[in-house]
Write an enzyme that holds these catalytic residues in place. Structure first.
Site, mmCIF file in Angstrom:
data_model
loop_
_atom_site.group_PDB
_atom_site.id
_atom_site.type_symbol
_atom_site.label_atom_id
_atom_site.label_comp_id
_atom_site.label_asym_id
_atom_site.label_seq_id
_atom_site.Cartn_x
_atom_site.Cartn_y
_atom_site.Cartn_z
ATOM 1 N N ARG A 48 4.302 81.781 16.224
ATOM 2 C CA ARG A 48 3.750 81.394 17.518
ATOM 3 C C ARG A 48 3.642 79.872 17.531
ATOM 4 O O ARG A 48 3.437 79.241 16.487
ATOM 5 C CB ARG A 48 2.358 82.023 17.745
ATOM 6 C CG ARG A 48 2.377 83.523 18.022
ATOM 7 C CD ARG A 48 2.997 83.823 19.384
ATOM 8 N NE ARG A 48 2.931 85.237 19.729
ATOM 9 C CZ ARG A 48 3.870 86.128 19.462
ATOM 10 N NH1 ARG A 48 4.951 85.749 18.790
ATOM 11 N NH2 ARG A 48 3.742 87.381 19.844
ATOM 12 N N GLU A 99 4.825 77.044 26.524
ATOM 13 C CA GLU A 99 6.076 77.714 26.877
ATOM 14 C C GLU A 99 6.087 78.051 28.371
ATOM 15 O O GLU A 99 5.093 78.550 28.888
ATOM 16 C CB GLU A 99 6.241 78.992 26.043
ATOM 17 C CG GLU A 99 6.365 78.703 24.555
ATOM 18 C CD GLU A 99 6.590 79.961 23.712
ATOM 19 O OE1 GLU A 99 6.652 81.071 24.294
ATOM 20 O OE2 GLU A 99 6.704 79.833 22.484
ATOM 21 N N HIS A 101 12.190 81.316 22.757
ATOM 22 C CA HIS A 101 11.369 82.475 22.377
ATOM 23 C C HIS A 101 12.164 83.763 22.595
ATOM 24 O O HIS A 101 11.735 84.687 23.289
ATOM 25 C CB HIS A 101 10.064 82.512 23.177
ATOM 26 C CG HIS A 101 8.965 83.281 22.489
ATOM 27 N ND1 HIS A 101 7.639 82.966 22.620
ATOM 28 C CD2 HIS A 101 9.008 84.361 21.651
ATOM 29 C CE1 HIS A 101 6.903 83.821 21.915
ATOM 30 N NE2 HIS A 101 7.720 84.669 21.314
#
Length: 324
Positions: free
Chosen positions: A237, A266, A285
């Site tokens: 993360r 993000e 991601h």
């Protein structure tokens, strides 16, 4: 009156057709859940929520008095305020056991891409810069027979270790909350403290979940411990890394490069300095983002949701104490 369900950033909506006719689904995509008036209105009657990365905090829970379950369409669930959900009798579920191999493929893939400068040299060719034989300016570094240090050797970390050791003859060091006996047996993984891992690894791969203990686990001190020839890989993360410290380490050439699939914010901002380094591979991601895996996750998320709304125990209940 039909029972209301909210689908939030839930891409494979065809899976919602499997819900019985007694349920009505309202779909929200790319909205701000804090301010979107239609979403806030829908929360008033919602009994279930299914989707990806919805921040389920105290404010949302107060706006959703009928809520029974939040079904996360992901393995991680740091977006869920589990303690507060449990107090209010709201179940939380996730979708584990589906994406390990797919994510391991992606993370080991960006490791190779960084070491062999694949994205950089792709642009070298497409820009017309390739004029003849390659010079030392275009040389990359080997992956095989190097040392890979994995921080967080869970299921995905173990799948990465498998690819590295059995496929590329890499030596595996790992740091974990507890020993991983299977990885030690199958991949000759060696357990060690974090400092030793950082000092001795040619590649440092971060795969921990985001917790209070792991937030900013990689900071200025940790990057300074790494070899100047080492590559840092983050598939965990974004908030497990002090991003400013990583930027400084790259700028000061304290590490060789990085491969990143996650970021503190993000989508990553266009002015983030990480996007300016040619020796940093950046992906959006996308660890689990294959159609096959996303379909399995979506099916499991809907299965969990339906179980929670029909009086059954969901297969992947995060907070079982809510049923006591």
């Amino acid at each position: 009156m039909k029972r209301k369900i909210i689908a939030y950033n839930f891409e494979l909506t065809e899976n919602l057709n499997k819900l019985p006719d007694e349920f009505e689904v309202e779909i929200f995509d790319s909205i701000n859940p804090k301010t979107d008036p239609a979403f806030i209105e829908a929360l008033k009657d919602a009994e279930g929520i299914v989707g990806l990365a919805l921040p389920v905090d105290q404010q949302l829970l107060e706006r959703a008095p009928k809520l029974k379950i939040v079904s996360n369409n992901s393995t991680g669930y740091n977006n869920l305020l589990i303690e507060e959900m449990t107090k209010r009798g709201v179940m939380g579920t996730n979708t584990p056991g589906v994406l390990e191999d797919t994510t391991a493929d992606a993370i080991f893939g960006i490791l190779i891409a960084s070491a062999r400068r694949i994205a950089e040299l792709d642009q070298f060719v497409k820009s017309g810069s390739w004029k003849g034989h390659l010079t030392t300016a275009e040389y990359a570094i080997d992956v095989h027979h190097k040392t890979l240090g994995i921080i967080g050797l869970g299921k995905i970390g173990s799948a990465i270790a498998k690819r590295a050791h059995l496929g590329f003859d890499m030596n595996i060091l790992y740091h974990n909350r507890k020993r991983n006996v299977m990885a030690e047996k199958n991949y000759q993984a060696v357990y060690c403290d974090l400092d030793k891992l950082l000092k001795e690894s040619d590649f440092v791969c971060l795969m921990t979940p985001l917790t209070r203990e792991t937030e900013n686990i990689m900071g200025e001190r940790e990057f300074k411990l790494m070899k100047k020839s080492a590559i840092f890989v983050n598939g965990s993360r974004g908030k497990t890394v002090d991003e400013s410290a990583l930027i400084d380490a790259l700028r000061n050439k304290e590490i060789h490069g990085a491969a990143l699939d996650v970021y503190q914010i993000e989508p990553i901002k266009k002015d983030n300095p990480l996007l300016q380094f040619p020796n940093v591979v950046t992906t959006p991601h996308m660890g689990s983002s294959t159609y096959e895996t996303e379909l399995k996750m979506a099916e499991l998320a809907v299965e969990n949701l339906l179980a929670g709304l029909t009086g059954k125990r969901p297969k992947n209940l995060i907070n079982p104490e809510v049923l006591k």
